[in-house]
Write a protein that holds these residues in place. Sequence first.
Motif, PDB file in Angstrom:
ATOM      1  N   ARG A 277      -4.405  13.329 -10.103  1.00 32.16           N
ATOM      2  CA  ARG A 277      -4.007  13.766  -9.500  1.00 32.16           C
ATOM      3  C   ARG A 277      -4.387  13.414  -7.931  1.00 32.16           C
ATOM      4  O   ARG A 277      -5.660  13.877  -7.804  1.00 32.16           O
ATOM      5  CB  ARG A 277      -3.507  15.403  -9.149  1.00 32.16           C
ATOM      6  N   VAL A 278      -3.972  12.848  -6.851  1.00 32.29           N
ATOM      7  CA  VAL A 278      -4.678  12.417  -5.988  1.00 32.29           C
ATOM      8  C   VAL A 278      -3.518  12.425  -4.553  1.00 32.29           C
ATOM      9  O   VAL A 278      -2.952  12.246  -5.254  1.00 32.29           O
ATOM     10  CB  VAL A 278      -5.011  10.482  -5.977  1.00 32.29           C
ATOM     11  N   LYS A 279      -4.779  13.131  -4.008  1.00 32.61           N
ATOM     12  CA  LYS A 279      -4.181  13.348  -2.693  1.00 32.61           C
ATOM     13  C   LYS A 279      -4.592  12.721  -1.394  1.00 32.61           C
ATOM     14  O   LYS A 279      -6.035  11.962  -1.211  1.00 32.61           O
ATOM     15  CB  LYS A 279      -4.376  14.711  -1.834  1.00 32.61           C
ATOM     16  N   TYR A 280      -3.431  12.085  -0.357  1.00 35.31           N
ATOM     17  CA  TYR A 280      -4.292  10.705   0.385  1.00 35.31           C
ATOM     18  C   TYR A 280      -3.680  10.790   1.620  1.00 35.31           C
ATOM     19  O   TYR A 280      -2.523  11.666   1.348  1.00 35.31           O
ATOM     20  CB  TYR A 280      -3.345   9.201  -0.048  1.00 35.31           C
TER      21      TYR A 280
ATOM     22  N   TYR B 168      -0.497  -0.569  -4.525  1.00 34.75           N
ATOM     23  CA  TYR B 168      -1.946  -0.238  -4.594  1.00 34.75           C
ATOM     24  C   TYR B 168      -1.828   1.311  -3.758  1.00 34.75           C
ATOM     25  O   TYR B 168      -1.496   1.597  -3.015  1.00 34.75           O
ATOM     26  CB  TYR B 168      -2.880  -1.076  -4.470  1.00 34.75           C
ATOM     27  N   LEU B 169      -3.053   1.916  -3.787  1.00 35.06           N
ATOM     28  CA  LEU B 169      -3.901   3.142  -3.822  1.00 35.06           C
ATOM     29  C   LEU B 169      -4.818   3.085  -3.210  1.00 35.06           C
ATOM     30  O   LEU B 169      -5.649   2.580  -3.677  1.00 35.06           O
ATOM     31  CB  LEU B 169      -3.524   4.499  -3.912  1.00 35.06           C
TER      32      LEU B 169
ATOM     33  N   SER C 188       0.975  -1.021   0.457  1.00 34.66           N
ATOM     34  CA  SER C 188      -0.139   0.123   0.069  1.00 34.66           C
ATOM     35  C   SER C 188       0.588   1.324   0.118  1.00 34.66           C
ATOM     36  O   SER C 188       1.944   1.313   0.612  1.00 34.66           O
ATOM     37  CB  SER C 188      -1.142   0.254   1.240  1.00 34.66           C
ATOM     38  N   LEU C 189       0.182   2.455  -1.256  1.00 35.74           N
ATOM     39  CA  LEU C 189       0.643   3.142  -0.232  1.00 35.74           C
ATOM     40  C   LEU C 189       1.221   4.356   0.424  1.00 35.74           C
ATOM     41  O   LEU C 189       1.500   4.993   1.511  1.00 35.74           O
ATOM     42  CB  LEU C 189       1.048   4.692  -1.734  1.00 35.74           C
TER      43      LEU C 189
END
Length: 116
Positions: free
Chosen positions: A77-80, A45-46, A5-6
Amino acid sequence: MAMKSLCPESILSDPAGNRRESRRVEQYRISSKAIYFKAFPSEKYLPFQAVERAWTQKSSVPLTGCCGKELPVVVLRVKYSGGYYQNFTFEKQESADQVLAALHEARPEVPQEPEK
């Protein structure tokens, strides 16, 4: 195949099983819980549960060689969790929209526009 996992705080209980249920969208795999992508030496994976914000933007990738040409692409663009960002590059806007739709289905509360 080992999957990582990220976001270490958000780990799926069975990422391999979830990936088997995923569908291909260009070079990525999308399930109802995560987006999977190749990363040396295995796959990462995210999880959608870690996503805080996501949006698309037009961009371009420089082509090597002469003429200074660029290939137009769409970047998701994904902020997590933790304030980190991950970019996913697509050839077509429709492909990026499929990922946004899957994210919206899993987490309708996640904003799908850039921060102001």
